[in-house]
Design an enzyme around this catalytic site. Structure first.
Site, PDB file in Angstrom:
ATOM      1  N   ARG A  75      32.935  48.257  53.381  1.00 16.30           N
ATOM      2  CA  ARG A  75      32.584  49.481  52.649  1.00 16.30           C
ATOM      3  C   ARG A  75      33.285  50.694  53.232  1.00 16.30           C
ATOM      4  O   ARG A  75      33.919  51.483  52.507  1.00 16.30           O
ATOM      5  CB  ARG A  75      31.059  49.652  52.697  1.00 16.30           C
ATOM      6  CG  ARG A  75      30.479  50.754  51.848  1.00 16.30           C
ATOM      7  CD  ARG A  75      30.093  52.008  52.597  1.00 16.30           C
ATOM      8  NE  ARG A  75      29.419  51.809  53.845  1.00 16.30           N
ATOM      9  CZ  ARG A  75      29.236  52.785  54.714  1.00 16.30           C
ATOM     10  NH1 ARG A  75      29.686  54.007  54.468  1.00 16.30           N
ATOM     11  NH2 ARG A  75      28.640  52.558  55.863  1.00 16.30           N
ATOM     12  N   ARG A  76      33.220  50.874  54.559  1.00 15.14           N
ATOM     13  CA  ARG A  76      33.870  52.027  55.177  1.00 15.14           C
ATOM     14  C   ARG A  76      35.389  51.976  54.993  1.00 15.14           C
ATOM     15  O   ARG A  76      36.026  52.990  54.728  1.00 15.14           O
ATOM     16  CB  ARG A  76      33.529  52.093  56.669  1.00 15.14           C
ATOM     17  CG  ARG A  76      32.071  52.461  56.948  1.00 15.14           C
ATOM     18  CD  ARG A  76      31.795  52.517  58.444  1.00 15.14           C
ATOM     19  NE  ARG A  76      30.406  52.847  58.714  1.00 15.14           N
ATOM     20  CZ  ARG A  76      29.586  52.112  59.453  1.00 15.14           C
ATOM     21  NH1 ARG A  76      30.022  50.997  60.015  1.00 15.14           N
ATOM     22  NH2 ARG A  76      28.337  52.488  59.649  1.00 15.14           N
ATOM     23  N   LYS A 102      20.104  47.281  56.536  1.00 19.61           N
ATOM     24  CA  LYS A 102      21.439  47.147  55.931  1.00 19.61           C
ATOM     25  C   LYS A 102      22.047  45.775  56.200  1.00 19.61           C
ATOM     26  O   LYS A 102      23.014  45.389  55.529  1.00 19.61           O
ATOM     27  CB  LYS A 102      22.369  48.256  56.412  1.00 19.61           C
ATOM     28  CG  LYS A 102      22.794  48.211  57.864  1.00 19.61           C
ATOM     29  CD  LYS A 102      23.669  49.409  58.204  1.00 19.61           C
ATOM     30  CE  LYS A 102      24.101  49.394  59.664  1.00 19.61           C
ATOM     31  NZ  LYS A 102      25.063  48.322  59.946  1.00 19.61           N
ATOM     32  N   ASP A 103      21.495  45.014  57.155  1.00 20.17           N
ATOM     33  CA  ASP A 103      21.968  43.661  57.424  1.00 20.17           C
ATOM     34  C   ASP A 103      21.291  42.614  56.546  1.00 20.17           C
ATOM     35  O   ASP A 103      21.698  41.448  56.549  1.00 20.17           O
ATOM     36  CB  ASP A 103      21.702  43.273  58.889  1.00 20.17           C
ATOM     37  CG  ASP A 103      22.549  44.068  59.874  1.00 20.17           C
ATOM     38  OD1 ASP A 103      23.617  44.567  59.464  1.00 20.17           O
ATOM     39  OD2 ASP A 103      22.132  44.202  61.033  1.00 20.17           O
ATOM     40  N   CYS A 137      29.558  39.362  50.963  1.00 19.39           N
ATOM     41  CA  CYS A 137      29.698  40.193  52.154  1.00 19.39           C
ATOM     42  C   CYS A 137      31.075  40.842  52.208  1.00 19.39           C
ATOM     43  O   CYS A 137      31.334  41.704  53.034  1.00 19.39           O
ATOM     44  CB  CYS A 137      29.434  39.387  53.419  1.00 19.39           C
ATOM     45  SG  CYS A 137      30.469  37.912  53.570  1.00 19.39           S
ATOM     46  N   ARG A 161      35.145  44.502  65.450  1.00 17.15           N
ATOM     47  CA  ARG A 161      33.857  43.813  65.568  1.00 17.15           C
ATOM     48  C   ARG A 161      33.245  44.067  66.933  1.00 17.15           C
ATOM     49  O   ARG A 161      33.885  44.561  67.851  1.00 17.15           O
ATOM     50  CB  ARG A 161      34.036  42.309  65.358  1.00 17.15           C
ATOM     51  CG  ARG A 161      34.135  41.837  63.928  1.00 17.15           C
ATOM     52  CD  ARG A 161      32.909  42.098  63.067  1.00 17.15           C
ATOM     53  NE  ARG A 161      31.664  41.727  63.717  1.00 17.15           N
ATOM     54  CZ  ARG A 161      31.164  40.496  63.748  1.00 17.15           C
ATOM     55  NH1 ARG A 161      31.817  39.499  63.194  1.00 17.15           N
ATOM     56  NH2 ARG A 161      30.011  40.261  64.336  1.00 17.15           N
ATOM     57  N   ARG A 171      32.633  48.513  70.562  1.00 15.37           N
ATOM     58  CA  ARG A 171      33.501  49.290  69.672  1.00 15.37           C
ATOM     59  C   ARG A 171      33.929  50.598  70.339  1.00 15.37           C
ATOM     60  O   ARG A 171      35.074  51.026  70.186  1.00 15.37           O
ATOM     61  CB  ARG A 171      32.776  49.568  68.356  1.00 15.37           C
ATOM     62  CG  ARG A 171      32.448  48.299  67.586  1.00 15.37           C
ATOM     63  CD  ARG A 171      31.860  48.592  66.232  1.00 15.37           C
ATOM     64  NE  ARG A 171      31.046  47.485  65.764  1.00 15.37           N
ATOM     65  CZ  ARG A 171      30.560  47.379  64.540  1.00 15.37           C
ATOM     66  NH1 ARG A 171      30.805  48.334  63.648  1.00 15.37           N
ATOM     67  NH2 ARG A 171      29.825  46.351  64.186  1.00 15.37           N
TER      68      ARG A 171
END
Length: 305
Positions: A130-131, A82-83, A241, A148, A154
């Protein structure tokens, strides 16, 4: 002579855990090989205080690894797919993918057992455009704050009360042995995951048939088919991005179903569609869905979100 392989990886705990998964897979198939893990630091790691959307290019977590491949400082690079940008540098190829893990987002909160319990005006932390967009689309009353850092950072921010809840990829939490932090799972039908979420890819030089042959022995074909379809959709969309894009391909009885969506950053606009066809046409199905979504979204949404 026994082959020697150097696996380049980010130096985070999750990346190192994924590199070890790759090393074990290769060792099982090639027991006489000498395999070394080479941790590296990427731009995205060095400036973890920045929001991902503040960067003007893709490949924040991949460029240094790919440069090392091209200069022969490493033989393989292992990535969270996904990166990965949708287009690879010339001369490099994704030669294998490990079996895909849980694709869902995990809900983590000391206060709310699930997304459904989230109170009006609550603060949710995430670094994912996206989230954030998906949450704002469903709950425009929620307050989003940047989150981040690596998984542990997190989780610590959550404990410090910077936010009341956050989302993280379920796959990463499980690979780190942190599954106990998960309060509930967000069904993919509710929040479509990021393209290639839960998948680990292995990159190498395209002109290394010896390494590609070794990697072919560990490639998980169903994962490769699904992720290639999702990435073909992403490639056509060519979102920045900053652009909230989601996609998920699923295989059943030789048929592939691919769902995708594009949203505005504030979640007010959402375009979603799906395609279904033979698994052998995975990439063309992805390109077809990408073209449909691109036409609906228009250049302004995809450029500026």
């Amino acid at each position: 002579m026994s082959p020697r392989l150097r696996i380049g990886t980010r130096a985070s705990k999750l990346a190192l855990a994924q590199a070890e998964m790759l090393r074990l897979s290769l060792t099982r198939m090639h027991p006489h090989a000498t395999i070394e893990i080479v941790p590296m630091t990427t731009a995205g790691d060095r400036e973890a205080h920045k929001k991902l959307s503040d960067w003007g290019y893709k490949g924040l977590f991949t460029k240094e690894l790919e440069d090392a491949l091209l200069t022969n400082d490493i033989d393989l690079a292992v990535h969270s797919m996904k990166d990965m940008p949708s287009a690879l540098p010339e001369g490099l190829v994704i030669a294998a993918m490990l079996p895909r893990a849980d694709v869902r987002d995990a809900w983590i909160s000391p206060k709310y057992a699930s997304l459904d319990e989230l109170e009006k005006g609550a603060t949710v932390g995430t670094s994912s455009a996206r989230r954030a967009a998906q949450l704002l689309h469903a709950r425009p009353d929620v307050n989003i704050v940047p989150f981040r850092g690596n998984v542990e950072t997190r989780l610590r921010k959550l404990e410090e009360g910077i936010a009341s809840a956050t989302f993280l990829a379920a796959a990463g939490l499980k690979r780190l042995g942190l599954e106990s932090h998960i309060k509930s799972y967000i069904p993919a039908e509710t929040f479509l995951p990021a393209v290639a979420q839960g998948a680990i890819g292995v990159e190498c030089k395209s002109a290394r048939p010896d390494i590609r042959a070794m990697l072919a022995m560990i490639d998980h074909t169903p994962t490769s088919i699904c992720v290639n379809a999702e990435r073909a959709m992403l490639h056509v969309l060519d979102g920045s991005c900053r652009t909230p894009i989601a996609g998920l391909a699923e295989l059943q009885d030789g048929m592939l179903t691919l769902r995708g969506e594009v949203l505005s950053l504030d979640g007010k606009i959402r375009h979603a569609d799906w395609v279904k066809g033979e698994a052998s046409a995975a990439e063309s199905l992805g390109a077809e869905l990408g073209a449909r979504l691109k036409k609906r979204a228009g250049p302004e949404l995809l450029t500026n979100a």
